[in-house]
Design an enzyme around this catalytic site. Sequence first.
Site, PDB file in Angstrom:
ATOM      1  CG  ASP A  71      -3.416  -2.594   4.293  1.00 20.36           C
ATOM      2  OD1 ASP A  71      -2.696  -1.750   4.854  1.00 20.36           O
ATOM      3  OD2 ASP A  71      -4.616  -2.409   4.048  1.00 20.36           O
ATOM      4  CB  THR A  75      -4.456   3.820   8.631  1.00 22.21           C
ATOM      5  OG1 THR A  75      -3.588   2.895   7.960  1.00 22.21           O
ATOM      6  CG2 THR A  75      -3.636   5.000   9.132  1.00 22.21           C
ATOM      7  CB  ILE A  82      -1.550  -0.168   9.616  1.00 19.01           C
ATOM      8  CG1 ILE A  82      -0.201  -0.254  10.318  1.00 19.01           C
ATOM      9  CG2 ILE A  82      -2.665   0.074  10.642  1.00 19.01           C
ATOM     10  CD1 ILE A  82       0.140   0.972  11.170  1.00 19.01           C
ATOM     11  CG  ASP A  83      -7.066  -3.610   6.313  1.00 24.06           C
ATOM     12  OD1 ASP A  83      -7.272  -2.640   5.580  1.00 24.06           O
ATOM     13  OD2 ASP A  83      -7.897  -4.517   6.495  1.00 24.06           O
ATOM     14  CG  ASP A 137      -7.802  -2.322   1.513  1.00 26.42           C
ATOM     15  OD1 ASP A 137      -7.260  -1.979   2.571  1.00 26.42           O
ATOM     16  OD2 ASP A 137      -7.999  -1.550   0.563  1.00 26.42           O
ATOM     17  CD  GLU A 163      -2.754   1.337   2.415  1.00 28.62           C
ATOM     18  OE1 GLU A 163      -3.635   2.212   2.378  1.00 28.62           O
ATOM     19  OE2 GLU A 163      -2.647   0.521   3.347  1.00 28.62           O
TER      20      GLU A 163
END
Length: 279
Positions: free
Chosen positions: A90, A95, A92-93, A220, A70
């Site tokens: 990802d 954020t 930090i899915d 995601d 990402e």
Amino acid sequence: MTDPWQECMEHCVEVAKQAGKVIREALQGDIAVMHKSSQVDLVTETDQRVEQLIISSIKAKFPAHSFIGEESVAAGAPSALTDDPTWIIDPIDGTTNFVHRFPFVSVSIGFTVKKEIEFGVVYSCIEDKMYTARRGKGAFCNGVPIKVSGQEDLSRCLVLTELGFKEDPQRFDTMMANLRRILAIPVHGIRSPGSAAVNMCLVASGSADAYYHQGIHCWDMAGGAAVLTEAGGVIVDISGGPFDLMSRRLIAASSGAVARSLASHLTQFHVGRDDTDGS
């Protein structure tokens, strides 16, 4: 015959644990927030640090593999899925959840070969729940097998989605109209946990029955898609057609019947693709 990707998956689990530790430690201090495409499109130094940690660790062990991350894409790297072994990351899915310390924050990693998802790892690091799935070998949470609810009646479903500001008023109106249409079926309810990967894992573990979203990205979806399908779930396009990882839209459901029924109630809007420049 030995599994050629088992070593990759084992390394993936370990690096997800390391990333989760970094995220939990960051939550103990001040979080510096930056913006990407808009005031509500958030990114933090931790997102970038975690992605660098994951990619550098994997590159050191598997230097010939490709990556779609990402934050790398946000910095200008291409987002093209090829036949090469590819890690889709990802860091930090969720954020926005991370910034507000809302407890659904995950590290999501999917691994594809010849454009097919071979395995996925989703680490909901505040909950300390490690979801794993290898193609053809089932889905697990902290090593315990999980499966979808099997619900086939949409009116008896708990449905997940995500809500956010849309600059295009037509998109915003369509998003709200879809919510109204689903609630009027009626369904048991709609929830919005804030992490696409966690949403898919909640459906995979039977805690919810369906999840839909338009406008997300391959990073995601990749990890959670592996977990959901290996738990017996179904993933389709918003239209009800075949799922396309680069399409930026999906329905994840406990059964084909629920997926088809949900698709029939949703109005589509244009969101572009991850593998083109258009939006």
